[in-house]
Design an enzyme around this catalytic site. Structure first.
Site, PDB file in Angstrom:
ATOM      1  N   GLU A  98      -8.409   0.851  -8.873  1.00 11.87           N
ATOM      2  CA  GLU A  98      -9.049  -0.187  -8.060  1.00 11.87           C
ATOM      3  C   GLU A  98     -10.431   0.247  -7.576  1.00 11.87           C
ATOM      4  OE1 GLU A  98      -5.102  -2.427  -6.234  1.00 11.87           O
ATOM      5  OE2 GLU A  98      -6.117  -0.910  -5.030  1.00 11.87           O
ATOM      6  N   CYS A 152     -17.046   0.730  -3.805  1.00  3.53           N
ATOM      7  CA  CYS A 152     -16.225   1.927  -3.611  1.00  3.53           C
ATOM      8  C   CYS A 152     -15.501   2.212  -4.926  1.00  3.53           C
ATOM      9  CB  CYS A 152     -15.235   1.706  -2.477  1.00  3.53           C
ATOM     10  SG  CYS A 152     -14.139   3.115  -2.176  1.00  3.53           S
ATOM     11  N   CYS A 154      -3.593  10.775  -7.015  1.00  2.26           N
ATOM     12  CA  CYS A 154      -4.304  11.854  -6.327  1.00  2.26           C
ATOM     13  C   CYS A 154      -3.332  13.012  -6.098  1.00  2.26           C
ATOM     14  CB  CYS A 154      -4.857  11.365  -4.997  1.00  2.26           C
ATOM     15  SG  CYS A 154      -5.870  12.583  -4.136  1.00  2.26           S
ATOM     16  N   CYS A 185      -2.424  13.967   1.144  1.00  2.00           N
ATOM     17  CA  CYS A 185      -2.662  13.644   2.551  1.00  2.00           C
ATOM     18  C   CYS A 185      -1.545  12.736   3.068  1.00  2.00           C
ATOM     19  CB  CYS A 185      -4.021  12.977   2.719  1.00  2.00           C
ATOM     20  SG  CYS A 185      -5.412  14.025   2.213  1.00  2.00           S
ATOM     21  N   CYS A 195      -1.981   8.813   3.720  1.00  2.00           N
ATOM     22  CA  CYS A 195      -2.574   7.994   2.664  1.00  2.00           C
ATOM     23  C   CYS A 195      -1.518   7.495   1.691  1.00  2.00           C
ATOM     24  CB  CYS A 195      -3.624   8.817   1.921  1.00  2.00           C
ATOM     25  SG  CYS A 195      -4.378   7.933   0.545  1.00  2.00           S
ATOM     26  N   CYS A 221      -9.737   0.929   4.074  1.00  2.00           N
ATOM     27  CA  CYS A 221      -9.523   2.358   3.807  1.00  2.00           C
ATOM     28  C   CYS A 221      -8.052   2.717   3.919  1.00  2.00           C
ATOM     29  CB  CYS A 221     -10.316   3.196   4.801  1.00  2.00           C
ATOM     30  SG  CYS A 221     -12.089   3.045   4.610  1.00  2.00           S
TER      31      CYS A 221
END
Length: 359
Positions: free
Chosen positions: A93, A106, A113, A117, A120, A341
């Site tokens: 995305e 962005c 990933c 974290c 997230c 975010c």
């Protein structure tokens, strides 16, 4: 079976060498490069000023790897969340954020990933694979095409700014990100200014020095805590490189050419948003020419974190302001389409095709 060359990931010299190997004059390389990275061509059939025989020959030895639009969702505030499909069926995305003075995209750098974290949504997916340079730049080309059509904008490049803050850790995929940056900044490509590109990292300390030496764009640090014990818990990367090591690397980062470092700080209720946290952050940044973007956490179900309320966020900002630290509470865009975010987490598990954002 021979493997087709991904021409959209090649530098201009590499592309010129490929064309010369096919018996063509060097100028053909620049023609093809401009078709790929200024016009965003997705097939050799589009290259109208190249001879048909050359286009057919290219189709035998090369391919144009990019991304294909799978879904576009438009927010009430004008934000657009693009979902792209790669040639191997993975979903990633990008988020387009228009404002009166700029048009920002962005960009994602990985499918999933590996940084883990805790706050997230993408971290729950793990790392599927790195994106190639052509897939990274391809998000920009595809968004430019869509915006030209959607907004009736003149010119080949309506986008003005790029932030590498989507899915993935850019410095974990450094070679492909570096190559994509070279493409995106090229005069024969989109020609983005170094001042209008920011790359974010959770803090891969050894890579920050390479990033400083081998690129000329701006750096953002996703910090999110002022104590190692807290950062260890919410950002596992801190177990490898502590806050002191990270800050030392940032202090060595060159400030020439307007490369002021940005610190991103996601405010989470009763985790990292106290007055003491604000004072410690001010102490960490003392004497540094930096700015701080404060981001009120966008809640992800099941992860156990809550957003800091407006009053507390403003109080946190005022503590930094009193310490002469430039700090801003960043507006969250696209919440109604889960594009803010940390909210990019559309997962199609049956296809093994996650999509998300690191922040």
């Amino acid at each position: 079976m021979s493997t087709l060359v991904d021409v959209a990931s090649l530098s201009l010299p590499e592309l010129t060498q490929l064309l010369e190997g096919l018996g063509e004059k060097p100028y053909r390389g620049r023609q093809l490069y401009r078709w790929l990275h200024q016009r965003g061509a997705t097939s050799f059939d589009e290259l109208s000023d190249l001879p048909k025989a050359l286009r057919e020959r290219l189709g035998q030895v090369a391919t144009i790897v990019g991304v294909e639009l799978d879904l576009a969702q438009v927010s009430a505030d004008g934000t657009i969340k693009y979902r792209w499909r790669t040639t191997d069926g993975k979903l990633i995305e990008s988020v387009y954020m228009p404002s009166p003075d700029r048009r920002t995209l962005c960009v994602s750098t990985q499918v999933g990933c590996a940084m883990g974290c805790r706050f997230c949504a993408t971290a729950t997916l793990g790392l599927v694979r790195h994106l190639t340079a052509s897939e990274i730049a391809g998000q920009v080309h595809a968004a430019n095409r869509d915006i030209r059509c959607r907004e009736g904008v003149s010119g080949l490049r309506p986008l003005t700014n790029l932030v590498f803050m989507g899915m993935g850790e850019p410095l974990h995929n450094f070679e492909n990100v570096k190559r994509a940056l070279e493409i995106l900044q090229s005069e024969d490509g989109p020609g983005f200014s170094s001042r209008h590109i920011t790359v974010s990292t959770v803090g891969l300390v050894p890579m920050i020095e390479r990033f400083a030496n081998e690129t000329n764009v701006k750096l953002a640090i996703s910090l999110n805590a002022t104590l190692d014990e807290v950062r260890d818990r919410i950002m596992p990367v801190n177990q490898r490189w502590k806050i002191a090591e990270l800050m030392a690397a940032v202090r060595r980062f060159p400030s020439k050419q307007g490369r002021r470092v940005t610190f991103e700080y996601v405010l989470m209720d009763q985790v990292n948003d106290s007055d003491d946290d604000a004072h410690r952050l001010a102490d960490l940044l003392r004497g540094m020419a930096v700015k701080v973007n404060l981001i009120q956490y966008n809640e992800n179900p099941g992860l156990g974190f809550r957003a800091t309320v407006d009053d507390r966020a403003e109080r946190f900002r005022r503590v930094l302001e009193a310490a002469k630290v430039d700090a801003f509470i960043r507006a969250n865009r696209g919440r109604d389409i889960a594009a803010a975010c940390g909210q990019l987490a559309n997962v199609e598990k049956q296809r093994g095709s996650p999509s998300g954002s690191r922040h």
